[in-house]
Design an enzyme around this catalytic site. Structure first.
Site, PDB file in Angstrom:
ATOM      1  N   ALA A  72       0.791  -1.235  -0.004  1.00  0.00           N
ATOM      2  CA  ALA A  72      -0.032  -0.057  -0.029  1.00  0.00           C
ATOM      3  C   ALA A  72       0.770   1.068   0.219  1.00  0.00           C
ATOM      4  O   ALA A  72       2.125   1.265   0.467  1.00  0.00           O
ATOM      5  CB  ALA A  72      -0.867  -0.045   1.240  1.00  0.00           C
ATOM      6  N   GLY A 117       0.705  -5.202   1.017  1.00  0.00           N
ATOM      7  CA  GLY A 117      -0.741  -5.276  -0.157  1.00  0.00           C
ATOM      8  C   GLY A 117      -0.143  -5.969  -1.429  1.00  0.00           C
ATOM      9  O   GLY A 117      -1.107  -6.444  -1.834  1.00  0.00           O
ATOM     10  N   GLU A 120      -0.181  -9.308  -0.699  1.00  0.00           N
ATOM     11  CA  GLU A 120      -1.897  -9.766  -0.514  1.00  0.00           C
ATOM     12  C   GLU A 120      -2.409 -10.048  -1.750  1.00  0.00           C
ATOM     13  O   GLU A 120      -3.234 -11.044  -2.072  1.00  0.00           O
ATOM     14  CB  GLU A 120      -2.299  -8.888   0.297  1.00  0.00           C
ATOM     15  CG  GLU A 120      -1.812  -8.916   1.841  1.00  0.00           C
ATOM     16  CD  GLU A 120      -2.149  -7.762   2.746  1.00  0.00           C
ATOM     17  OE1 GLU A 120      -2.138  -6.786   2.337  1.00  0.00           O
ATOM     18  OE2 GLU A 120      -2.094  -8.055   4.031  1.00  0.00           O
ATOM     19  N   GLU A 140       5.192  -5.091   7.014  1.00  0.00           N
ATOM     20  CA  GLU A 140       4.083  -4.275   7.620  1.00  0.00           C
ATOM     21  C   GLU A 140       4.660  -4.115   9.272  1.00  0.00           C
ATOM     22  O   GLU A 140       4.670  -2.648   9.666  1.00  0.00           O
ATOM     23  CB  GLU A 140       2.593  -4.547   7.786  1.00  0.00           C
ATOM     24  CG  GLU A 140       1.800  -4.461   6.562  1.00  0.00           C
ATOM     25  CD  GLU A 140       1.936  -5.723   5.577  1.00  0.00           C
ATOM     26  OE1 GLU A 140       2.796  -6.561   5.763  1.00  0.00           O
ATOM     27  OE2 GLU A 140       1.200  -5.699   4.676  1.00  0.00           O
TER      28      GLU A 140
HETATM   29  N1  CO8 Z   1       4.455   3.299  -0.502  1.00  0.00           N
HETATM   30  C1  CO8 Z   1       4.886   4.419  -1.084  1.00  0.00           C
HETATM   31  N2  CO8 Z   1       5.981   4.729  -1.720  1.00  0.00           N
HETATM   32  C2  CO8 Z   1       6.857   3.784  -2.019  1.00  0.00           C
HETATM   33  C3  CO8 Z   1       6.612   2.390  -1.544  1.00  0.00           C
HETATM   34  C4  CO8 Z   1       5.474   2.236  -0.718  1.00  0.00           C
HETATM   35  N3  CO8 Z   1       4.935   1.135  -0.216  1.00  0.00           N
HETATM   36  N4  CO8 Z   1       7.729   1.564  -1.776  1.00  0.00           N
HETATM   37  C5  CO8 Z   1       8.406   2.146  -2.445  1.00  0.00           C
HETATM   38  N5  CO8 Z   1       8.069   3.606  -2.511  1.00  0.00           N
HETATM   39  C6  CO8 Z   1       8.735   4.613  -3.032  1.00  0.00           C
HETATM   40  C7  CO8 Z   1      10.063   5.114  -2.500  1.00  0.00           C
HETATM   41  O1  CO8 Z   1       9.606   5.973  -1.323  1.00  0.00           O
HETATM   42  C8  CO8 Z   1      10.830   5.504  -3.522  1.00  0.00           C
HETATM   43  O2  CO8 Z   1      10.359   7.242  -3.656  1.00  0.00           O
HETATM   44  P1  CO8 Z   1      11.256   8.262  -3.935  1.00  0.00           P
HETATM   45  O3  CO8 Z   1      11.774   8.058  -5.261  1.00  0.00           O
HETATM   46  O4  CO8 Z   1      10.187   9.525  -4.176  1.00  0.00           O
HETATM   47  O5  CO8 Z   1      12.068   8.323  -2.855  1.00  0.00           O
HETATM   48  C9  CO8 Z   1      10.652   4.719  -4.514  1.00  0.00           C
HETATM   49  O6  CO8 Z   1       9.368   4.143  -4.319  1.00  0.00           O
HETATM   50  C10 CO8 Z   1      11.756   4.056  -4.955  1.00  0.00           C
HETATM   51  O7  CO8 Z   1      11.939   3.028  -3.514  1.00  0.00           O
HETATM   52  P2  CO8 Z   1      13.183   3.062  -2.819  1.00  0.00           P
HETATM   53  O8  CO8 Z   1      14.076   4.096  -3.183  1.00  0.00           O
HETATM   54  O9  CO8 Z   1      12.995   2.788  -1.455  1.00  0.00           O
HETATM   55  O10 CO8 Z   1      13.857   1.966  -3.733  1.00  0.00           O
HETATM   56  P3  CO8 Z   1      14.946   0.724  -2.958  1.00  0.00           P
HETATM   57  O11 CO8 Z   1      15.444  -0.205  -4.530  1.00  0.00           O
HETATM   58  O12 CO8 Z   1      15.910   1.387  -2.434  1.00  0.00           O
HETATM   59  O13 CO8 Z   1      14.002  -0.109  -2.067  1.00  0.00           O
HETATM   60  C11 CO8 Z   1      12.068  -1.310  -1.176  1.00  0.00           C
HETATM   61  C12 CO8 Z   1      13.091  -0.863  -2.498  1.00  0.00           C
HETATM   62  C13 CO8 Z   1      12.946  -2.391  -0.182  1.00  0.00           C
HETATM   63  C14 CO8 Z   1      10.950  -2.042  -1.934  1.00  0.00           C
HETATM   64  C15 CO8 Z   1      11.571  -0.096  -0.352  1.00  0.00           C
HETATM   65  O14 CO8 Z   1      11.026   0.778  -1.282  1.00  0.00           O
HETATM   66  C16 CO8 Z   1      10.772  -0.462   0.789  1.00  0.00           C
HETATM   67  O15 CO8 Z   1      11.093  -1.086   1.752  1.00  0.00           O
HETATM   68  N6  CO8 Z   1       9.358  -0.149   0.332  1.00  0.00           N
HETATM   69  C17 CO8 Z   1       8.290  -0.222   1.422  1.00  0.00           C
HETATM   70  C18 CO8 Z   1       7.753  -1.754   1.344  1.00  0.00           C
HETATM   71  C19 CO8 Z   1       6.611  -1.731   2.483  1.00  0.00           C
HETATM   72  O16 CO8 Z   1       6.872  -1.594   3.412  1.00  0.00           O
HETATM   73  N7  CO8 Z   1       5.620  -2.170   2.015  1.00  0.00           N
HETATM   74  C20 CO8 Z   1       4.390  -2.581   2.706  1.00  0.00           C
HETATM   75  C21 CO8 Z   1       3.509  -1.421   2.915  1.00  0.00           C
HETATM   76  S1  CO8 Z   1       2.061  -1.335   4.067  1.00  0.00           S
HETATM   77  C22 CO8 Z   1       1.207  -2.244   3.345  1.00  0.00           C
HETATM   78  O17 CO8 Z   1       1.236  -2.922   2.284  1.00  0.00           O
HETATM   79  C23 CO8 Z   1      -0.160  -2.567   4.172  1.00  0.00           C
HETATM   80  C24 CO8 Z   1      -1.513  -3.105   3.182  1.00  0.00           C
HETATM   81  C25 CO8 Z   1      -2.682  -3.504   4.110  1.00  0.00           C
HETATM   82  C26 CO8 Z   1      -3.847  -2.403   3.847  1.00  0.00           C
HETATM   83  C27 CO8 Z   1      -3.531  -1.116   4.702  1.00  0.00           C
HETATM   84  C28 CO8 Z   1      -4.610  -0.478   5.297  1.00  0.00           C
HETATM   85  C29 CO8 Z   1      -4.386   0.941   5.863  1.00  0.00           C
END
Ligand code: CO8
Length: 266
Positions: A72, A117, A120, A140
């Site tokens: 998400a 997500g 999921e 998460e």
């Molecule tokens: N949301 C928003 N932006 C994101 C997300 C995300 N989940 N993942 C990556 N991005 C963005 C980064 O912020 C970055 O943006 P910018 O260039 O503007 O800084 C861009 O995508 C590229 O990402 P990275 O620079 O971080 O890329 P890396 O190769 O260094 O890292 C990762 C890749 C490891 C995947 C890293 O981006 C990461 O850890 N992302 C988050 C993953 C995460 O925690 N996902 C779970 C989210 S919570 C969820 O899904 C819950 C769902 C249930 C429903 C929710 C109900 C409220």
């Protein structure tokens, strides 16, 4: 093959290629993070492919070569109240249920990160093929929250409670190969072969009788949570229902006449 892109989508692409519908999550700069707009567009795309009689198979994938969906959109969490989160998560759960219950096969083509997500969504699909570079996880816990789109439920049902707990409690990502070993993926293929293999699978599914495909999927989905005796009775009724179709006559005749069947979905 002629392909046609549906109009009116901003953060996903819906492409029709004959009997195949390809839904591509399309926010590659944000690793295809699922924001509220994308949820709305996914709802619309899912309705569209369900109601379009041309569509026999659906593929869901991510744009770019890094991510299927990295979860998400975390930027939308900052201003979210607990009630907003509850509403959002219910909407997401309904959407994933709709995908799981779509009367057509849905293939996830996991081309990179499938996190939170994204994982999921992947688990709501019927068959999952992944690139060997894909990374899977439920991170998460690292945000101080838990999975809310089915991650604590479908994951445990798919791979067992203990393994699900390890993934959900550590929040660590695993490789596609490890995910395959856990039974979370059907097939792992080299990244550049992913869509080739997915199309091969889609072609195989598209020529089956769509009513039988629908009944088979429903028998497995509905029967899964029933006691065996009731589930078998349910299977028997769906089996009998298939005998009422023209496709059954065509399938049996084609076998006896030693020719390929031409199913019409009637
Ligand atoms: N949301 C928003 N932006 C994101 C997300 C995300 N989940 N993942 C990556 N991005 C963005 C980064 O912020 C970055 O943006 P910018 O260039 O503007 O800084 C861009 O995508 C590229 O990402 P990275 O620079 O971080 O890329 P890396 O190769 O260094 O890292 C990762 C890749 C490891 C995947 C890293 O981006 C990461 O850890 N992302 C988050 C993953 C995460 O925690 N996902 C779970 C989210 S919570 C969820 O899904 C819950 C769902 C249930 C429903 C929710 C109900 C409220």
């Amino acid at each position: 093959m002629e392909s046609e892109v549906a109009m009116g989508f901003q953060v996903l692409e819906l492409r029709m290629e004959g009997s195949l519908a390809i839904i591509t999550l399309n926010r590659p700069k944000a690793l295809n993070a699922i924001n509220v707009t994308m949820v709305g567009e996914l709802e619309q795309a899912v309705n569209q492919v369900r109601d379009d009689p041309r569509v026999r198979v659906v593929v869901i994938t991510g744009a770019g070569d890094k991510a299927f969906a990295a979860g998400a959109d975390i930027t939308e969490f900052k201003a979210m109240s607990s009630i907003d989160a509850w509403m959002f998560v219910q909407r997401l759960q309904r959407l994933f249920l709709q995908i799981e219950r779509l009367p057509k096969p849905v293939i996830a083509a996991v081309n990179g990160y499938a996190l939170g997500g994204g994982c999921e969504l992947m688990m709501a699909c019927d068959i999952v093929y992944a690139s060997d570079a894909a990374k899977i996880g439920q991170p998460e816990i690292n945000l101080g929250i838990i999975p809310g789109g089915g991650g604590t439920q479908r994951l445990a049902r798919l791979i067992g409670k203990q393994r699900a707990k390890e993934l959900v409690l550590t929040g660590e990502m695993i490789s596609a190969q490890e995910a395959w070993g856990l039974g979370l993926l059907n097939k792992v293929v080299p990244a550049d072969q992913l869509m080739v293999e997915v199309r091969k699978l889609a072609d195989k599914l598209a020529i089956k009788g769509p009513l039988a495909v629908m009944a088979a999927k429903e028998a497995i989905e509905d029967g899964y949570d029933m006691a065996l005796e009731r589930a078998l009775a349910y299977e028997g009724k769906l089996f009998a229902l298939c005998f009422a179709t023209e496709d059954r006559t065509e399938g049996v005749n084609a076998f006896l006449e030693k020719r390929p069947a031409n199913f019409k979905g009637k």
